[in-house]
Design a protein around this motif. Structure first.
Motif, mmCIF file in Angstrom:
data_model
loop_
_atom_site.group_PDB
_atom_site.id
_atom_site.type_symbol
_atom_site.label_atom_id
_atom_site.label_comp_id
_atom_site.label_asym_id
_atom_site.label_seq_id
_atom_site.Cartn_x
_atom_site.Cartn_y
_atom_site.Cartn_z
ATOM 1 N N ILE A 573 0.828 -1.201 0.000
ATOM 2 C CA ILE A 573 0.000 0.000 0.000
ATOM 3 C C ILE A 573 0.865 1.254 0.000
ATOM 4 N N ALA A 574 2.079 1.159 0.547
ATOM 5 C CA ALA A 574 2.978 2.314 0.561
ATOM 6 C C ALA A 574 3.316 2.787 -0.844
ATOM 7 N N SER A 575 3.210 1.901 -1.826
ATOM 8 C CA SER A 575 3.527 2.275 -3.213
ATOM 9 C C SER A 575 2.401 3.073 -3.860
ATOM 10 N N GLY A 576 1.197 2.952 -3.337
ATOM 11 C CA GLY A 576 0.051 3.619 -3.937
ATOM 12 C C GLY A 576 -0.461 2.953 -5.194
ATOM 13 N N LYS A 577 0.098 1.823 -5.573
ATOM 14 C CA LYS A 577 -0.277 1.148 -6.812
ATOM 15 C C LYS A 577 -1.521 0.274 -6.603
ATOM 16 N N PRO A 578 -2.219 -0.061 -7.690
ATOM 17 C CA PRO A 578 -3.392 -0.934 -7.562
ATOM 18 C C PRO A 578 -3.010 -2.320 -7.038
ATOM 19 N N TYR A 579 -3.924 -2.915 -6.296
ATOM 20 C CA TYR A 579 -3.667 -4.253 -5.775
ATOM 21 C C TYR A 579 -4.980 -5.007 -5.616
ATOM 22 N N ALA A 580 -4.862 -6.323 -5.596
ATOM 23 C CA ALA A 580 -6.024 -7.189 -5.407
ATOM 24 C C ALA A 580 -5.709 -8.179 -4.292
ATOM 25 N N VAL A 581 -6.725 -8.541 -3.528
ATOM 26 C CA VAL A 581 -6.563 -9.497 -2.437
ATOM 27 C C VAL A 581 -7.628 -10.574 -2.596
ATOM 28 N N THR A 582 -7.235 -11.824 -2.407
ATOM 29 C CA THR A 582 -8.142 -12.947 -2.625
ATOM 30 C C THR A 582 -8.909 -13.301 -1.357
ATOM 31 N N ASP A 583 -10.201 -13.345 -1.480
ATOM 32 C CA ASP A 583 -11.094 -13.767 -0.386
ATOM 33 C C ASP A 583 -11.241 -15.288 -0.465
ATOM 34 N N SER A 584 -10.177 -15.992 -0.099
ATOM 35 C CA SER A 584 -10.161 -17.454 -0.258
ATOM 36 C C SER A 584 -11.187 -18.151 0.610
ATOM 37 N N ALA A 585 -11.534 -17.547 1.747
ATOM 38 C CA ALA A 585 -12.513 -18.160 2.648
ATOM 39 C C ALA A 585 -13.948 -17.859 2.237
ATOM 40 N N ALA A 586 -14.117 -17.121 1.136
ATOM 41 C CA ALA A 586 -15.444 -16.812 0.594
ATOM 42 C C ALA A 586 -16.334 -16.102 1.617
ATOM 43 N N LEU A 587 -15.785 -15.083 2.286
ATOM 44 C CA LEU A 587 -16.569 -14.304 3.243
ATOM 45 C C LEU A 587 -17.535 -13.355 2.550
ATOM 46 N N GLY A 588 -17.250 -13.003 1.316
ATOM 47 C CA GLY A 588 -18.010 -11.977 0.623
ATOM 48 C C GLY A 588 -17.269 -10.658 0.721
ATOM 49 N N ALA A 589 -17.336 -9.849 -0.319
ATOM 50 C CA ALA A 589 -16.524 -8.637 -0.400
ATOM 51 C C ALA A 589 -16.749 -7.702 0.788
ATOM 52 N N GLU A 590 -18.000 -7.450 1.160
ATOM 53 C CA GLU A 590 -18.272 -6.492 2.233
ATOM 54 C C GLU A 590 -17.755 -6.986 3.581
ATOM 55 N N GLU A 591 -18.019 -8.257 3.898
ATOM 56 C CA GLU A 591 -17.537 -8.806 5.166
ATOM 57 C C GLU A 591 -16.014 -8.888 5.176
ATOM 58 N N PHE A 592 -15.444 -9.227 4.029
ATOM 59 C CA PHE A 592 -13.987 -9.304 3.905
ATOM 60 C C PHE A 592 -13.367 -7.940 4.195
ATOM 61 N N LYS A 593 -13.940 -6.883 3.658
ATOM 62 C CA LYS A 593 -13.428 -5.534 3.908
ATOM 63 C C LYS A 593 -13.655 -5.113 5.355
ATOM 64 N N ARG A 594 -14.784 -5.530 5.917
ATOM 65 C CA ARG A 594 -15.059 -5.162 7.306
ATOM 66 C C ARG A 594 -14.035 -5.760 8.257
#
Length: 677
Positions: A573-594
Motif C-alpha cells: 500500500i505504501a507504493s500507492g499502486k493498484p492491488y487485489a486481495v483474494t477472499d479465499s474463505a469466501a466471506l463476501g466482499a463487504e464482510e472481507f473488507k469489514r
C-alpha cells in the motif's frame, strides 16, 4: 507417497530418504553376510552403511538425532558393525586366530578412546562459549581471545572419531579373505594410532592461553566497552531461529537513529542469523548476565516482539520501554494485551491506534504514538505505465499457515486461476510469481499447488520467449548479464572465504564490521538488483525465489500486485499502486473488507479470479483507476503521512521519550536527596 515418507522420516529430500533406507537395510545385510560367511558381501554392505551414515551426518539430517532417541544412535550403529565383524571372523573359523583377539582388543581400546575424546570436545566447547557474544564491539583490545581450534577437529567430531575404525575393519576383512594377518594388524594399528593422535591434538585447547578468559573477565570487559560507548537506544529481541527476520527488518532503522544505538539479543541462534549491520550487537543468553550489564546510559528500549524474556529488561526503570512490533496488520498479534506493559506503543498510522481502541486490551490512547514505517522507505510509488512497456503484475501469496483455514492463502483454491488469467491477459502483462518461503513446509497440498503454479509461469515464459514481441533488447540483456557476473564476483570477494569459520569466541573477537566494505556491499546489491531486471526481456514471466531479489525490489518493478491477507499487502500500500486481495474463505466482499482494513481499497477476488479484469484495467489506464483516491486515503490511515519522512518521525519519538526518561530519573534523584535531608 515419497513426500509422505519424507515427512514421516523427518528427512529433507528424496536423496536423504534413500540414504536412510540404504542405511537401515544395510545392517540386516551385514548380519546375513557375516552368517554365510561372505567377505565381499560384507564389504559391500559395510560400504553402504558407512557412506549413508556419512551423508546423513554431512547433511545434518534430523533423522540422525531421531535414531539416537530409539537407542540406534551413531555409536550403537558403529558398535553393531564391529560386533558383526567379529561374527564374520567366527563363522570363517578364525575365532582362535591372532586377528580375532586383535580385533576384540582393538575395538575395546578404540571405544576406550571415546571417553577422553568426548570429554575434551565438551570441555573445549564449554570453555570457549562466552557469556556474551558480540558484533561491532571491540573486546579484542580489552581481553585476549585466542583462535578457535581448527574446524576439522570439532565439526561432526563424534562421527569423525567413529569413522576411524574403517582402517581396522578394512584390514580385518582383507585378512579374512587372504589369510594374511599383516593387513589386519596394520589396520588395527592405524585405527588405534589415529584415535590416539585425535585425542592428543585436542588436549592443548582446554588449558592455558588456548581458552578465552572466564565469564567474570569477559563481562567486565563488556561493561567497560558499554561505559565508553554510552548507548542511548536499545533494540531488544528474543525469539527462535525462524523469527530472526523480525529483528532484521529493524536494522536499517537502527543505523539511521540520531542517538547511539545498541542491539541486545538473547539467543545465539538469532545472532547467527542476523543480517549484516554496522550497529553494535551484544548477545546475552543468561538473564542474570543481562540484568547486570551496565546499561545506565540507555534511555529508550525498543521491543520488536512480545516474548517472556522481555521482562529481564522491562524491569529497568531508568529507561522507557516501547513496543514497535514487526509488522502492521489486522492480525490479533497486533493488539496483544501484553502491550500495556510498555510505556508506549508505536504504530505506523491511525489504523494502529484504532485497533487498540476497538480491542480494548488496556493500552491507553495517550500511550500510542504514530511513527510511520521507516522500513518502507525503499518502496517507490507509481510512475505511470508507459505505452512502450508491458505492465508487470506481482503475485505474492502468503503460505498455508499452521492450520487449515482456507483464508490463510490463495495458493490452494485460487492460485492457478489467478496465474492462468494473468498469463493469458490481452493486452498482455508480465507475471512475477514470488511465493512465501514457507510455502509447502506444512501442507503437501500447498507444496503441490506451488509446483503447479510454478510450472504454469515457466511454461508461459517459454512460450513468450519464442515470440519476437517480447524479446526486448538482446544486447542490453547481454550487458546486464555481464554486469551481474562482475557484481557477483565482487560480492563474493567482499564476503571473503566461507569454508573455514571460527567459533563464537573468535567471531566475537573479529566481528567488527568494515564500514567501507559494508557500504560497498550495499551499493553493489543495489547495482545487482538493477542489472537483474535488465538481464531478461521486459515481458518475460518470472518465478522469483530466494533472498534476492527482495520483495520490495519486486514491488518497485511491478505496476500492481495480487496477494493474500498479510503484512505484504500493508507494505505494498505504501507504493500507492493498484492491488487485489483474494477472499479465499469466501466471506463476501463487504464482510472481507469489514474484517480486514488493508483490503478496503483493493480489488476483491473470489477463488475463480474472475475479477482480475478490474485490476488490469486500472493498470492499463491509471487515469480511469476507480480506487486511486481510496488507496491514497487508506495509505495515510495505515501508514501515516508522507511528510515528514517516517525515519524523522521515529527519531522525534525517540528523542521525546528520552526526555521523559531523563525527567523521571531526575525526579527520582530529587526525591532521594530530599529523603536524606
Amino acid at each position: 507417497m515419497i513426500s509422505t515418507a519424507i515427512r514421516v522420516a523427518r528427512v529433507g529430500s528424496p536423496a536423504e530418504l534413500a540414504a536412510a533406507v540404504l542405511m537401515m537395510l544395510g545392517f540386516p545385510c551385514l548380519m546375513l553376510a557375516a552368517l554365510l560367511p561372505s567377505v565381499p558381501a560384507f564389504a559391500a554392505a559395510a560400504a553402504v552403511t558407512y557412506l549413508a551414515d556419512h551423508y546423513l551426518h554431512r547433511r545434518g539430517s534430523y533423522l540422525v538425532n531421531r535414531l539416537s532417541k530409539v537407542r540406534a544412535g551413531v555409536s550403537i550403529r558403529f558398535l553393531v558393525r564391529e560386533l558383526l565383524v567379529l561374527l564374520l571372523l567366527a563363522r570363517a573359523d578364525l575365532s582362535r586366530s591372532v586377528i580375532f583377539y586383535a580385533a576384540i582388543a582393538c575395538f575395546i581400546a578404540f571405544y576406550g578412546f571415546q571417553a577422553p575424546h568426548g570429554a575434551l570436545i565438551t570441555l573445549i566447547r564449554n570453555r570457549r562459549r562466552m557469556p556474551v557474544a558480540t558484533r561491532n564491539v571491540d573486546l579484542a583490545s580489552r581481553i585476549p581471545i585466542p583462535d578457535a581450534p581448527p574446524r576439522f577437529l570439532l565439526e561432526r567430531s563424534t562421527e569423525k572419531m567413529l569413522h576411524l575404525d574403517l582402517a581396522a575393519l578394512t584390514g580385518i576383512l582383507i585378512t579374512t579373505e587372504t589369510g594374511s594377518t599383516v593387513y589386519g594388524m596394520a589396520g588395527v594399528g592405524v585405527t588405534l594410532g589415529l584415535a590416539f593422535l585425535y585425542v592428543v591434538a585436542l588436549a592443548p585447547y582446554v588449558r592455558g592461553r588456548r581458552i578465552p578468559p572466564d565469564a567474570e573477565t569477559v563481562l567486565a570487559a563488556t561493561d567497560a566497552w558499554l561505559r565508553e560507548y554510552r548507548p542511548q537506544t536499545v533494540l531488544y529481541f528474543s525469539g527462535s531461529k525462524d523469527s530472526a527476520y523480525q529483528v532484521n527488518m529493524w536494522l536499517e532503522t537502527m543505523e539511521q537513529l540520531d542517538t547511539r544505538p545498541l542491539i541486545v539479543l538473547r539467543e545465539r541462534v538469532i545472532l547467527q542469523n542476523l543480517a549484516p549491520t554496522t550497529v553494535p550487537v551484544i548477545c546475552v543468553p543468561g538473564g542474570i548476565h543481562l540484568m547486570n550489564l551496565d546499561l545506565r546510559t540507555v534511555r529508550v528500549a525498543l521491543y520488536a516482539a512480545n516474548v517472556g524474556k522481555n521482562i529481564h529488561l522491562l524491569r529497568v526503570p531508568t529507561m522507557k520501554h516501547v513496543f514497535i512490533g514487526h509488522g502492521d496488520s489486522d492480525k490479533i498479534a497486533s493488539v496483544n494485551p501484553f502491550s500495556k506493559a510498555y510505556d508506549e506503543v508505536w504504530v505506523a498510522g491511525r489504523a494502529g491506534r484504532d485497533r487498540y481502541a476497538i480491542a480494548d486490551v488496556g493500552v491507553r490512547d495517550e500511550d500510542i504514538v504514530e511513527v510511520g514505517r521507516p522500513q518502507l522507505a525503499p518502496i517507490r510509488g507509481s510512475q505511470g505505465t508507459p505505452d512502450t512497456r508491458i505492465p508487470t503484475v506481482l503475485y505474492a501469496p502468503t503460505w498455508e499457515g499452521w492450520d487449515d483455514d482456507p483464508g490463510n492463502t490463495s495458493i490452494l483454491l485460487a492460485g492457478e486461476n489467478i496465474v492462468r488469467e494473468l498469463v493469458s491477459a490481452d493486452p498482455p502483462v508480465r507475471v512475477l510469481y514470488k511465493p512465501h518461503p514457507f510455502t509447502g513446509t506444512r501442507s503437501d497440498e500447498a507444496g503441490a499447488a506451488h509446483e503447479r503454479i510454478t510450472a504454469l509461469v515457466e511454461k508461459a515464459a517459454v512460450e513468450r520467449a519464442a515470440d519476437p514481441r517480447f524479446l526486448g533488447d538482446l544486447e542490453e540483456q547481454a550487458r546486464a548479464k555481464a554486469d551481474l557476473a562482475r557484481i557477483e564476483a565482487r560480492l563474493a570477494e567482499l564476503a571473503g572465504p566461507t569454508g573455514e569459520k571460527g567459533d563464537e569466541a573468535e567471531a566475537t573477537r573479529d566481528g567488527v564490521v568494515d564500514v567501507e566494505r559494508h557500504e560497498e556491499t550495499e551499493k553493489l546489491r543495489a547495482e545487482w538488483n538493477d542489472a537483474y531486471w535488465r538481464s531478461f526481456g521486459a515481458g518475460e514471466h518470472r518465478v522469483v525465489t530466494g533472498a534476492e531479489p527482495r520483495l520490495y525490489d519486486c514491488f518497485n518493478v511491478s505496476d500492481a500486485m495480487v496477494s493474500d491477507i498479510s503484512s505484504v499487502v500493508s507494505d505494498f500500500i505504501a507504493s500507492g499502486k493498484p492491488y487485489a486481495v483474494t477472499d479465499s474463505a469466501a466471506l463476501g466482499a463487504e464482510e472481507f473488507k469489514r474484517q480486514n482494513t488493508a483490503v478496503r481499497a483493493a480489488v476483491i477476488l473470489t477463488n475463480s479470479a474472475g475479477e482480475l479484469g478490474q485490476l488490469l484495467d486500472a493498470v492499463r489506464d491509471p487515469a480511469a483507476d476507480p480506487l486511486a483516491a481510496e488507496r491514497a486515503e487508506l495509505k495515510r490511515y495505515l501508514l501515516g503521512p508522507d511528510e515528514p519522512p517516517s525515519i524523522e518521525q521515529f527519531n522525534t519519538a525517540t528523542a521525546d521519550l528520552a526526555v521523559k526518561a531523563e525527567a523521571r530519573n531526575a525526579g527520582q534523584k530529587r526525591q532521594a536527596a530530599a529523603a536524606r535531608t
